[in-house]
Design a protein around this motif. Structure first.
Motif, mmCIF file in Angstrom:
data_model
loop_
_atom_site.group_PDB
_atom_site.id
_atom_site.type_symbol
_atom_site.label_atom_id
_atom_site.label_comp_id
_atom_site.label_asym_id
_atom_site.label_seq_id
_atom_site.Cartn_x
_atom_site.Cartn_y
_atom_site.Cartn_z
ATOM 1 N N THR A 1 -2.023 5.921 43.891
ATOM 2 C CA THR A 1 -0.570 5.731 43.912
ATOM 3 C C THR A 1 0.157 7.062 43.942
ATOM 4 O O THR A 1 1.128 7.240 44.699
ATOM 5 N N VAL B 1 -0.204 8.708 47.415
ATOM 6 C CA VAL B 1 0.634 8.027 48.400
ATOM 7 C C VAL B 1 2.109 8.347 48.166
ATOM 8 O O VAL B 1 2.863 8.637 49.109
ATOM 9 N N PHE C 1 -3.061 -9.598 53.135
ATOM 10 C CA PHE C 1 -3.823 -8.931 52.101
ATOM 11 C C PHE C 1 -4.196 -9.935 51.015
ATOM 12 O O PHE C 1 -3.504 -10.942 50.829
ATOM 13 N N PRO D 1 -11.058 -2.112 49.347
ATOM 14 C CA PRO D 1 -9.847 -1.320 49.642
ATOM 15 C C PRO D 1 -8.630 -2.178 49.972
ATOM 16 O O PRO D 1 -7.492 -1.772 49.695
ATOM 17 N N ALA D 2 -8.849 -3.352 50.543
ATOM 18 C CA ALA D 2 -7.717 -4.224 50.872
ATOM 19 C C ALA D 2 -6.990 -4.689 49.621
ATOM 20 O O ALA D 2 -5.769 -4.929 49.662
ATOM 21 N N HIS D 3 -7.717 -4.821 48.504
ATOM 22 C CA HIS D 3 -7.088 -5.239 47.253
ATOM 23 C C HIS D 3 -6.186 -4.155 46.664
ATOM 24 O O HIS D 3 -5.372 -4.442 45.779
ATOM 25 N N MET D 4 -6.322 -2.918 47.140
ATOM 26 C CA MET D 4 -5.536 -1.812 46.603
ATOM 27 C C MET D 4 -4.151 -1.724 47.233
ATOM 28 O O MET D 4 -3.241 -1.120 46.655
ATOM 29 N N VAL D 5 -3.988 -2.305 48.426
ATOM 30 C CA VAL D 5 -2.780 -2.058 49.217
ATOM 31 C C VAL D 5 -1.518 -2.522 48.487
ATOM 32 O O VAL D 5 -0.571 -1.746 48.288
ATOM 33 N N LEU D 6 -1.472 -3.774 48.086
ATOM 34 C CA LEU D 6 -0.253 -4.323 47.482
ATOM 35 C C LEU D 6 0.083 -3.666 46.138
ATOM 36 O O LEU D 6 1.241 -3.284 45.922
ATOM 37 N N VAL E 1 -0.715 -0.684 45.090
ATOM 38 C CA VAL E 1 -0.321 0.707 45.344
ATOM 39 C C VAL E 1 1.096 0.769 45.901
ATOM 40 O O VAL E 1 1.908 1.624 45.489
ATOM 41 N N ILE E 2 1.426 -0.131 46.814
ATOM 42 C CA ILE E 2 2.796 -0.155 47.350
ATOM 43 C C ILE E 2 3.799 -0.447 46.242
ATOM 44 O O ILE E 2 4.853 0.194 46.139
#
Length: 310
Positions: free
Chosen positions: A104, A107, A161, A169-174, A176-177
């Motif tokens: 986080t 980014v 997602f 890694p797909a579980h990290m996207v939301l 982290v945003i």
């Protein structure tokens, strides 16, 4: 420098001690016992459980035992999960929270700086207005509200997602945003304002007169000085990100320290509360110390002086 480091270390120890003391006072101020809600537990069994966890001792004895556990970094067993120690929970949950927090921060910093630079270089243009409007929205929307919206729109409606857990890694996207949007907006606004100020300095005008490209002017001359205010607030942003992961982890069912910390508060699991509080406090204070050290690398003009202007 050695004197400064020793002074800062002493301040860190004092700060951690104050946090530990205040946490202990808040815990013992709550009436009742962690075992009051145990069904089928008679007074004798409850007394034995409290004796096992030293909860029948006077408060000053409990306090000294807590200080001993902190010094030895042995926080003992969890009250609600007696087969697990607090150190086990920290070892299992902190790497997940740390990974989420570090991604986080990376980014937020990179995207915020890029957005701020673009807005400054296109001052009063469409990109500037769009970037600052996005920054205002990012600051205005709380991360838990944004997390709910992301799950509803991107995970449930569009199914782009996964909505929860932590296994790819797909579980990290939301998450982290949700965590990075607010800090990114703050960094973008601060970078823009400082970059606009730096670009008016004489040495920037001299670089332009020499025929340097805008990219070289920004990267080699302007960016270093423009980042000083960003570094100044990194400590605060770091604290808000790492502590904010507790709420986001709960929303996205991430098996990090947020899960254990929230459950320990609800269940009054004293060792887990103390262990997570002390661990995170020490970690955040240490990171703030690193931010102070980073000042010297970004600006050699910053010197350490004795009191009295010596």
């Amino acid at each position: 420098m050695l004197r400064y480091i020793l002074k800062r270390f002493a301040m860190m120890v004092i700060t951690i001690w104050i946090i530990v003391t205040l946490t202990f006072i808040l815990m013992v101020s709550i009436p009742g016992s962690p075992f009051n809600e145990e069904r089928g537990t008679n007074e004798t069994v409850q007394a034995n459980l409290e004796a096992h966890y030293n909860l029948d001792e006077p408060y000053y004895i409990q306090y000294l035992l807590y200080l001993k556990s902190i010094v030895t970094f042995d926080f003992g067993p969890s009250i609600k999960q007696p087969t697990e120690t607090v150190n086990d929970l920290l070892g299992r949950g902190f790497p997940v929270s740390f990974e989420l927090g570090i991604v986080t921060i990376i980014v937020a910093v990179i995207s915020g700086i890029i957005l701020g630079i673009m807005a400054a270089l296109r001052h009063n243009k469409l990109i500037d207005y769009a970037a600052m409007s996005f920054a205002v929205l990012g600051i205005s929307i709380p991360n838990f509200v944004l997390a709910t919206l992301l799950i509803q729109q991107l995970a449930v409606n569009l199914q782009l997602f996964p909505p929860a857990t932590w296994s790819s890694p797909a579980h990290m996207v939301l998450p982290v945003i949700a965590l990075a949007t607010g800090p990114m907006a703050i960094i973008a606004r601060l970078t823009r304002s400082t970059m606009l100020e730096v670009l008016t300095q004489d040495y920037i005008k001299m670089a332009r007169a020499k025929g340097l490209t805008p990219w070289k002017i920004v990267v080699k001359h302007a960016l270093k000085n423009a980042l000083m205010p960003v570094v100044t607030i990194l400590g605060t942003l770091l604290a808000s990100i790492l502590t904010g992961t507790f709420v986001i982890e709960k929303i996205f069912a991430i098996p990090g320290m947020g899960k254990y910390f929230v459950e320990s508060i609800n269940q009054r699991d004293y060792p887990v509360i103390m262990g997570t509080t002390v661990f995170y406090s020490a970690f955040l204070i240490f990171m703030l110390f690193l931010v102070d050290i980073a000042y010297g690398f970004l600006d050699p003009r910053i010197k350490l002086h004795k009191k009295g202007g010596e």
